[in-house]
Motif scaffolding. Structure first.
Motif, short mmCIF file in Angstrom:
data_model
loop_
_atom_site.label_atom_id
_atom_site.label_comp_id
_atom_site.label_asym_id
_atom_site.label_seq_id
_atom_site.Cartn_x
_atom_site.Cartn_y
_atom_site.Cartn_z
N GLY A 95 0.89 -1.29 0.39
CA GLY A 95 0.29 0.05 0.02
C GLY A 95 0.66 1.02 0.07
N ALA A 96 1.99 1.45 0.81
CA ALA A 96 3.04 3.35 0.72
C ALA A 96 3.27 3.02 -0.73
CB ALA A 96 3.73 2.56 1.77
N ALA A 97 3.75 1.34 -1.40
CA ALA A 97 4.14 2.02 -2.47
C ALA A 97 3.32 2.37 -3.54
CB ALA A 97 5.26 0.65 -3.17
N PHE A 98 2.20 1.96 -3.57
CA PHE A 98 1.03 2.01 -4.09
C PHE A 98 0.69 3.68 -4.22
CE2 PHE A 98 -3.08 2.82 -4.91
CZ PHE A 98 -3.52 2.29 -5.78
N ILE A 99 0.93 4.30 -2.95
CA ILE A 99 -0.01 5.64 -2.35
C ILE A 99 1.45 6.60 -3.24
CG2 ILE A 99 -0.75 7.16 -0.73
CD1 ILE A 99 -2.83 5.18 -0.58
N TYR A 100 1.98 6.24 -2.72
CA TYR A 100 3.36 6.95 -3.74
C TYR A 100 3.39 7.18 -4.56
CZ TYR A 100 7.88 8.69 -4.42
OH TYR A 100 9.20 9.53 -4.77
N ASN A 101 2.93 5.92 -5.76
CA ASN A 101 3.21 6.11 -6.85
C ASN A 101 2.09 7.42 -7.94
OD1 ASN A 101 5.75 5.16 -7.20
ND2 ASN A 101 5.12 2.36 -7.11
N LYS A 102 1.23 6.73 -6.81
CA LYS A 102 -0.41 7.04 -7.11
C LYS A 102 -0.27 8.67 -6.91
CE LYS A 102 -2.28 3.54 -9.27
NZ LYS A 102 -2.90 4.40 -11.64
N VAL A 120 3.63 15.78 -6.17
CA VAL A 120 4.39 16.76 -5.32
C VAL A 120 6.14 16.61 -6.49
CG1 VAL A 120 7.01 16.38 -3.49
CG2 VAL A 120 4.01 15.72 -3.16
N ILE A 121 6.27 15.13 -6.28
CA ILE A 121 7.54 15.42 -7.50
C ILE A 121 7.74 15.86 -9.29
CG2 ILE A 121 8.86 14.25 -9.26
CD1 ILE A 121 9.34 14.32 -6.29
N GLN A 122 6.17 16.11 -9.78
CA GLN A 122 5.88 16.86 -10.95
C GLN A 122 5.87 18.41 -10.82
OE1 GLN A 122 2.89 14.32 -13.36
NE2 GLN A 122 4.36 12.23 -13.62
N ARG A 123 4.93 18.31 -9.40
CA ARG A 123 4.38 19.67 -10.12
C ARG A 123 5.65 21.03 -9.20
NH1 ARG A 123 -1.71 20.33 -7.28
NH2 ARG A 123 -2.60 19.56 -9.15
N TYR A 124 6.11 20.20 -8.36
CA TYR A 124 7.12 21.06 -7.40
C TYR A 124 8.86 20.34 -7.48
CZ TYR A 124 2.64 21.97 -5.04
OH TYR A 124 2.12 22.19 -4.53
N CYS A 125 9.20 19.71 -8.07
CA CYS A 125 10.33 18.89 -8.38
C CYS A 125 10.51 18.71 -10.00
CB CYS A 125 10.93 18.16 -7.66
SG CYS A 125 10.72 18.96 -5.45
N PRO A 126 10.33 19.65 -11.05
CA PRO A 126 10.04 18.70 -12.10
C PRO A 126 11.57 17.73 -12.57
CG PRO A 126 10.35 21.09 -12.17
CD PRO A 126 9.98 20.37 -11.32
N GLY A 127 13.05 18.47 -12.07
CA GLY A 127 14.11 18.26 -12.43
C GLY A 127 14.48 16.87 -11.86
N ILE A 128 13.50 16.05 -11.20
CA ILE A 128 13.84 14.61 -10.18
C ILE A 128 12.99 13.89 -10.79
CG2 ILE A 128 15.31 15.38 -8.71
CD1 ILE A 128 13.15 15.30 -6.71
N GLY A 129 13.80 12.78 -10.86
CA GLY A 129 12.30 11.48 -10.14
C GLY A 129 11.56 11.06 -11.77
N GLY A 130 12.02 11.85 -12.67
CA GLY A 130 11.27 11.85 -14.40
C GLY A 130 10.06 12.49 -14.62
N GLY A 131 10.58 13.51 -13.79
CA GLY A 131 9.42 14.56 -14.28
C GLY A 131 9.35 15.25 -15.65
#
Length: 142
Positions: free
Chosen positions: A88-95, A101-112
């Protein structure tokens, strides 16, 4: 019969710390020592969500006192986050977390958007690493 209810009450009180802290601590150590990255994501995600849940619980404490089954609901939710059958933790994080957070505030990391799934040297994170590396090498040279 009263001893039975006393025993059940004690087990109920122990279930929370065991489920929310002891097992995740053990599983996190095992994940760190394993070569797989998948279990690392599960447990890092769990600790992010558990920290967020704890913070929200502290902020909303006056409201949660009025919900008599809050502890049971929290215990069931944490069981879903923790148990490896559900991940569940990985599911909530990925979804939700990664998307928001990543795509809105940190587009330069993690596949944004626009990164192709890797860290760009022109991203704020890359510049920070360069500055830190310069600082460390300058200190050592002195």
């Amino acid at each position: 019969m009263s001893r039975f209810w006393t025993l059940m009450s004690g087990l109920h009180q122990l279930a929370g710390p065991v489920t929310m802290l002891l097992y995740p601590l053990y599983a996190s150590v095992v994940a760190i020592e394993s070569a797989s990255k998948e279990d690392d994501q599960q447990w890092l995600s769990y600790w992010i969500l558990y920290s967020f849940l704890t913070l929200m619980e502290m902020l909303l404490q006056p409201l949660l006192e009025w919900i008599p089954i809050w502890y049971d609901v929290k215990l069931i939710a944490v069981l879903w986050l923790v148990l490896p059958q559900f991940r569940g933790a990985a599911f909530i994080y990925n979804k939700f977390v990664r998307e928001q957070v990543i795509q809105r505030y940190c587009p330069g990391i993690g596949g944004g958007p626009g990164t192709g799934g890797h860290k760009s040297s022109s991203s704020p994170n890359g510049k920070l690493k360069t500055k830190l590396a310069d600082l460390i090498t300058t200190k050592k040279a002195s």
